[in-house]
Design an enzyme around this catalytic site. Structure first.
Site, PDB file in Angstrom:
ATOM      1  N   ASP A   1       0.847  -1.183   0.000  1.00  0.00           N
ATOM      2  CA  ASP A   1       0.000   0.000   0.000  1.00  0.00           C
ATOM      3  C   ASP A   1       0.887   1.239   0.000  1.00  0.00           C
ATOM      4  OD1 ASP A   1      -2.485   1.242  -0.061  1.00  0.00           O
ATOM      5  OD2 ASP A   1      -2.526   1.517   2.100  1.00  0.00           O
TER       6      ASP A   1
ATOM      7  N   TYR B   1       1.278   5.695  -0.474  1.00  0.00           N
ATOM      8  CA  TYR B   1       0.844   6.915   0.214  1.00  0.00           C
ATOM      9  C   TYR B   1       0.917   8.068  -0.783  1.00  0.00           C
ATOM     10  CZ  TYR B   1       0.573   9.822   4.525  1.00  0.00           C
ATOM     11  OH  TYR B   1       0.189  10.672   5.546  1.00  0.00           O
TER      12      TYR B   1
ATOM     13  N   HIS C   1      -4.000  14.116   0.936  1.00  0.00           N
ATOM     14  CA  HIS C   1      -4.163  13.308   2.146  1.00  0.00           C
ATOM     15  C   HIS C   1      -2.911  13.385   3.008  1.00  0.00           C
ATOM     16  CE1 HIS C   1      -4.987   9.917   4.794  1.00  0.00           C
ATOM     17  NE2 HIS C   1      -3.874   9.333   4.373  1.00  0.00           N
TER      18      HIS C   1
ATOM     19  N   ARG D   1       1.997  17.399  12.684  1.00  0.00           N
ATOM     20  CA  ARG D   1       3.277  18.104  12.699  1.00  0.00           C
ATOM     21  C   ARG D   1       3.156  19.583  12.357  1.00  0.00           C
ATOM     22  NH1 ARG D   1       4.187  13.286  10.207  1.00  0.00           N
ATOM     23  NH2 ARG D   1       3.991  14.215   8.135  1.00  0.00           N
TER      24      ARG D   1
ATOM     25  N   GLU E   1     -10.351   4.186   4.233  1.00  0.00           N
ATOM     26  CA  GLU E   1      -9.540   4.980   3.315  1.00  0.00           C
ATOM     27  C   GLU E   1      -9.964   4.670   1.876  1.00  0.00           C
ATOM     28  OE1 GLU E   1      -5.383   5.881   5.620  1.00  0.00           O
ATOM     29  OE2 GLU E   1      -5.401   4.187   4.226  1.00  0.00           O
TER      30      GLU E   1
ATOM     31  N   GLU F   1      -9.333   4.326  -1.793  1.00  0.00           N
ATOM     32  CA  GLU F   1      -8.140   4.108  -2.597  1.00  0.00           C
ATOM     33  C   GLU F   1      -8.482   3.382  -3.897  1.00  0.00           C
ATOM     34  OE1 GLU F   1      -4.699   2.493  -0.722  1.00  0.00           O
ATOM     35  OE2 GLU F   1      -5.300   3.130   1.299  1.00  0.00           O
TER      36      GLU F   1
ATOM     37  N   ASP G   1      -8.777   0.613   2.529  1.00  0.00           N
ATOM     38  CA  ASP G   1      -7.750   0.195   3.480  1.00  0.00           C
ATOM     39  C   ASP G   1      -8.228   0.563   4.885  1.00  0.00           C
ATOM     40  OD1 ASP G   1      -5.291  -0.730   4.449  1.00  0.00           O
ATOM     41  OD2 ASP G   1      -4.398   1.263   4.328  1.00  0.00           O
TER      42      ASP G   1
ATOM     43  N   ARG H   1      -6.908   3.897  13.814  1.00  0.00           N
ATOM     44  CA  ARG H   1      -6.035   5.053  14.013  1.00  0.00           C
ATOM     45  C   ARG H   1      -5.396   5.101  15.400  1.00  0.00           C
ATOM     46  NH1 ARG H   1      -4.923   6.220   8.861  1.00  0.00           N
ATOM     47  NH2 ARG H   1      -6.741   6.937   7.673  1.00  0.00           N
TER      48      ARG H   1
ATOM     49  N   GLN I   1      -2.721   2.521  15.416  1.00  0.00           N
ATOM     50  CA  GLN I   1      -1.667   3.010  14.532  1.00  0.00           C
ATOM     51  C   GLN I   1      -0.790   4.050  15.237  1.00  0.00           C
ATOM     52  OE1 GLN I   1      -3.194   4.680  10.911  1.00  0.00           O
ATOM     53  NE2 GLN I   1      -1.183   5.027  10.011  1.00  0.00           N
TER      54      GLN I   1
ATOM     55  N   TYR J   1       3.192   2.755  15.194  1.00  0.00           N
ATOM     56  CA  TYR J   1       3.844   3.003  13.903  1.00  0.00           C
ATOM     57  C   TYR J   1       5.285   3.496  14.033  1.00  0.00           C
ATOM     58  CZ  TYR J   1       3.685   8.151  13.791  1.00  0.00           C
ATOM     59  OH  TYR J   1       3.894   9.485  14.032  1.00  0.00           O
TER      60      TYR J   1
ATOM     61  N   LYS K   1      -3.389  -1.969  10.364  1.00  0.00           N
ATOM     62  CA  LYS K   1      -3.737  -2.054   8.949  1.00  0.00           C
ATOM     63  C   LYS K   1      -3.975  -3.487   8.460  1.00  0.00           C
ATOM     64  CE  LYS K   1      -2.967   2.316   7.542  1.00  0.00           C
ATOM     65  NZ  LYS K   1      -3.829   3.118   6.639  1.00  0.00           N
TER      66      LYS K   1
ATOM     67  N   THR L   1      -8.755  -5.447   4.420  1.00  0.00           N
ATOM     68  CA  THR L   1      -8.685  -4.559   3.260  1.00  0.00           C
ATOM     69  C   THR L   1      -9.724  -5.057   2.266  1.00  0.00           C
ATOM     70  OG1 THR L   1      -6.309  -4.149   3.555  1.00  0.00           O
ATOM     71  CG2 THR L   1      -7.251  -3.647   1.394  1.00  0.00           C
TER      72      THR L   1
ATOM     73  N   THR M   1      -4.689   6.842   0.286  1.00  0.00           N
ATOM     74  CA  THR M   1      -5.942   7.599   0.315  1.00  0.00           C
ATOM     75  C   THR M   1      -5.935   8.714  -0.724  1.00  0.00           C
ATOM     76  OG1 THR M   1      -6.148   7.138   2.672  1.00  0.00           O
ATOM     77  CG2 THR M   1      -7.518   8.898   1.790  1.00  0.00           C
TER      78      THR M   1
ATOM     79  N   GLU N   1      -9.042  12.665   8.385  1.00  0.00           N
ATOM     80  CA  GLU N   1      -8.971  14.023   7.844  1.00  0.00           C
ATOM     81  C   GLU N   1     -10.240  14.802   8.128  1.00  0.00           C
ATOM     82  OE1 GLU N   1      -7.227  14.417   3.710  1.00  0.00           O
ATOM     83  OE2 GLU N   1      -7.556  12.248   3.805  1.00  0.00           O
TER      84      GLU N   1
END
Length: 433
Positions: A137, A139, A144, A153, A211, A213, A245, A249, A252, A256, A265, A269, A362, A376
């Site tokens: 998968d 990104y 996204h 961040r 997600e 996709e 997907d 969260r 994750q 992660y 994850k 799927t 996504t 999001e």
């Protein structure tokens, strides 16, 4: 694009027009054995029956030993014949379904074959179209990645320094890929149930997400140690499916660092059952998001149009039965194309096999209504999403059904994927001494 007319009655609003003819694997109550079919209007054309009745006899280039591949339980053998043969077979099937076409005696005038091979879609049980050995998968959805980066961040550091230089990806879990309609169980995992402590607990996911996709299947293998050149990458791609997907969260967020997604994850799927071949999407080829960074030569497509204009929507249906469209976006919103993903994936010598699956990541647009996941849309649970039945969501609840849909073209010549849906079931009650 001029609309192709079939002798078979097809609703102009059908996603399965004569311009499409996606391939899938079906079974029926009368024939429980898994076998290939194409979707045309409200019907599945059973390719096992069509082959058995010498439906391909007029296609001399398609040898009998190759036609047998359209009686297998997956599309892998057919896919392995390569894109030139895919184009020939799909073109031939279009011609036998075409009004005033060159082969009326093959199918249109063969009443016994029509009654045996044309099966209403509502009578078909759909299955995974390919035997999937590996799944990666990516990104590649720039908007996204930026939106999620801002959440964690801030806008100045939203994108990591490597993001515009290469297609970022992680290795997914092929064993938990399921066909549309399969229920998805809420996963258990390590999360912080008490934000005042620094110790996680094993508990059901509280931030279950989806997600939106695209997925793409590989049809041509590559050897260990041998990169796939960007100029050859398209010949390795079989066709597209919709892909959800599912993401936990809160699991994750804890797991992660430093190696990326794992249990957050790998619990499910979902993909749509019909594979839309590359040739069916060729009329909708376009460019993706402009990358301000010039790619290294092994990723440089030199302006070639390798993205596709596919309108994508996500609908959330609650246990009340009321549905709300929560996202509208387009597949053009990808920074990197699938050929670039494949070229990068193999540059170090990673081999590919027929049936391997690539996910886009996504696909979000710039607009608020085009955000492709609830992380999001809810700003990680800070903002509630109001639904048509008056309920609100930040993340998915048990009993919710998520459905992704995708279509290109216009009325009378739609090229669509069918549905990619899954309903959330409650987590298992785990007890440990």
């Amino acid at each position: 694009m001029a609309s192709l007319q079939s002798w078979l009655e097809i609703d102009p609003k059908s996603q399965f027009s004569l311009h499409n003819l996606p391939f899938g694997i079906i079974s029926t109550a009368e024939d429980p054995q898994l076998h290939p079919a194409i979707a045309i209007g409200d019907y599945a054309l059973d390719l096992h029956v069509f082959t058995r009745h010498n439906g391909f006899a007029a296609l001399s280039i398609f040898q009998p030993y190759q036609a047998v591949f359209l009686s297998q339980s997956t599309l892998n053998h057919f896919a392995a014949l390569g894109r030139p043969m895919h184009k020939v077979v799909r073109g031939y099937l279009q011609s036998v379904l075409l009004k005033d076409g060159p082969f009326p005696g093959v199918f249109q005038e063969n009443e016994s074959l029509r009654s045996a091979a044309l099966i209403p879609l509502q009578r078909c049980q759909m299955h995974l179209p390919m035997r999937i050995n590996d799944y990666t998968d990516f990104y590649a959805g720039l908007h996204h990645a930026y939106n999620v980066g801002v959440l964690f961040r801030g806008p100045d550091n939203a994108l990591q320094p490597n993001y515009t230089h290469l297609p970022v990806g992680y290795h997914g879990r092929a064993s938990s890929i399921v066909v549309s309609g399969t229920p998805i169980r809420r996963p258990n995992g390590q999360i912080f149930t008490d934000p005042t402590t620094k110790t996680p607990a094993l508990a059901p996911c509280r931030k279950l997400d989806m997600e939106l996709e695209l997925g793409c299947f590989v049809c041509k293998p590559s050897a260990l140690g041998q990169p796939i050149a960007i100029s050859d990458a398209q010949e390795h791609l079989f066709g597209f499916v919709l892909l959800n997907d599912w993401s936990a969260r809160d699991i994750q967020a804890w797991e992660y660092v430093p190696l990326g997604p794992f249990n957050s994850k790998n619990f499910g799927t979902t993909i749509s059952p019909w594979v839309v071949l590359m040739d069916a999407l060729e009329p909708f080829a376009t460019t993706g998001i402009d990358n301000k960074v010039k790619p290294l030569p092994y990723l440089d497509e030199k302006g070639k149009e390798t993205h596709f204009d596919i309108n994508l929507t996500t609908t959330l249906t609650t246990a009340s039965g009321k549905s709300t469209t929560i996202c509208r976006t387009n597949a053009k919103n990808l920074l990197f194309s699938f050929p670039q993903m494949l070229a990068h994936h193999t540059v170090g010598g990673c081999p590919f096999n027929v049936g391997d699956l690539l996910g886009s990541g996504t696909i979000s647009g710039k607009e608020k209504s085009a955000k492709g996941c609830l992380l999001e849309q809810s700003e990680n649970g800070k903002v509630s999403i109001r639904l048509e039945d008056g309920e609100e969501r930040t993340f998915l609840q048990d009993g919710d059904t998520v459905m992704i849909n995708g279509v290109s073209g216009s009325e009378g010549s739609f090229v669509g994927f069918g549905n990619c849906s899954g309903r959330i079931e409650a987590a298992l009650d785990l007890e440990y001494d």
